[in-house]
Write an enzyme that holds these catalytic residues in place. Sequence first.
Site, PDB file in Angstrom:
ATOM      1  CG  ASP A  84     108.559 -15.787 119.712  1.00 26.63           C
ATOM      2  OD1 ASP A  84     108.649 -16.480 120.741  1.00 26.63           O
ATOM      3  OD2 ASP A  84     107.473 -15.510 119.155  1.00 26.63           O
ATOM      4  CB  THR A 232      97.406 -13.159 117.503  1.00 29.36           C
ATOM      5  OG1 THR A 232      98.257 -14.269 117.199  1.00 29.36           O
ATOM      6  CG2 THR A 232      96.220 -13.159 116.559  1.00 29.36           C
TER       7      THR A 232
HETATM    8  P1  13P Z   1      99.821 -14.965 120.346  1.00 32.14           P
HETATM    9  O1  13P Z   1     100.025 -14.677 118.876  1.00 32.14           O
HETATM   10  O2  13P Z   1      98.734 -15.942 120.579  1.00 32.14           O
HETATM   11  O3  13P Z   1      99.652 -13.712 121.131  1.00 32.14           O
HETATM   12  O4  13P Z   1     101.147 -15.694 120.853  1.00 32.14           O
HETATM   13  C1  13P Z   1     102.375 -15.009 120.828  1.00 32.14           C
HETATM   14  C2  13P Z   1     103.502 -15.891 121.215  1.00 32.14           C
HETATM   15  O5  13P Z   1     103.401 -16.737 122.078  1.00 32.14           O
HETATM   16  C3  13P Z   1     104.786 -15.695 120.534  1.00 32.14           C
HETATM   17  O6  13P Z   1     105.716 -16.638 120.904  1.00 32.14           O
END
Ligand code: 13P
Length: 287
Positions: A84, A232
């Site tokens: 990611d 999150t």
């Molecule tokens: P959130 O933490 O807001 O869910 O975002 C996750 C994300 O986009 C990881 O790349």
Amino acid sequence: MLVSATEMLNKAKAGHYAVGQFNINNLEWTKAILLTAQELNSPVILGVSEGAGKYMGGYKTVVGMVKGLIEEQKITVPVALHLDHGSYDHCYKCLEAGFSSIMFDGSHYPIDENVAKTTELVKAAHDKGVSIEAEVGAIGGEEDGVVGMGECADPKECKAIADLGVDFLAAGIGNIHGKYPANWAGLSFETLDAIQQLTGELPLVLHGGTGIPADMIQKAISLGVAKINVNTECQLSFTAATRKYFEEGKDQVGKGYDPRKVLAPGFEAIKATVKEKMELFGSVGKA
Ligand code: 13P
């Protein structure tokens, strides 16, 4: 089975649903997400940020853990292990370690440099059968206590990056990572629509899935989003369940101090969050 994310996302785009990318932090997270995907017969993408990769002991450790769980827990739904927001160097590290998907986040480079680096990484990934995501338009979030509002990507830049052969594309449409501030303006469907008009069949990625209202998620899917990232929200549900365990004094009853008991409520909370998201995204039964 550890697979590239290309096929599952092309199917999702054509079938008008989205596959969740759930970020992992440790064994409990990974096992909870994989078991939920299997129970719901849903494809799934495990997201690993550079920080989480380091925390878990390095990318090879992550690959070993995920492959071990897939085999021993008899996970048969398609699973992609995805870097990611990868930097240029870490994309190569993950290709070497055995990830099945990577994201090159070149959104902070000038467009020419983003194009050059993305072109090179598309070839390196595809040579190994690995899928690759690129990003256009920085996705905001909390940095040093300041919540930046999400940018909106330029649809023409999205088209330019899409044409480099990436398998799916993250575009800023006012989304941000972490909790949304009370004065958030919402997603820009106008931008999303304009991007899809130019990028056609390419699956689009919505980052910052935490806290986006269900109706906006559904509208985003109807406009070509086929991958939604959630991080999150699992952290919040894990921590709330763990806090409750301690607040109720359960750690002080019998062998309540056993880490396997301590982590159990959080594990169940992650499973419940992932289930809720898979149902909302429409990926249940699509493995
Ligand atoms: P959130 O933490 O807001 O869910 O975002 C996750 C994300 O986009 C990881 O790349």
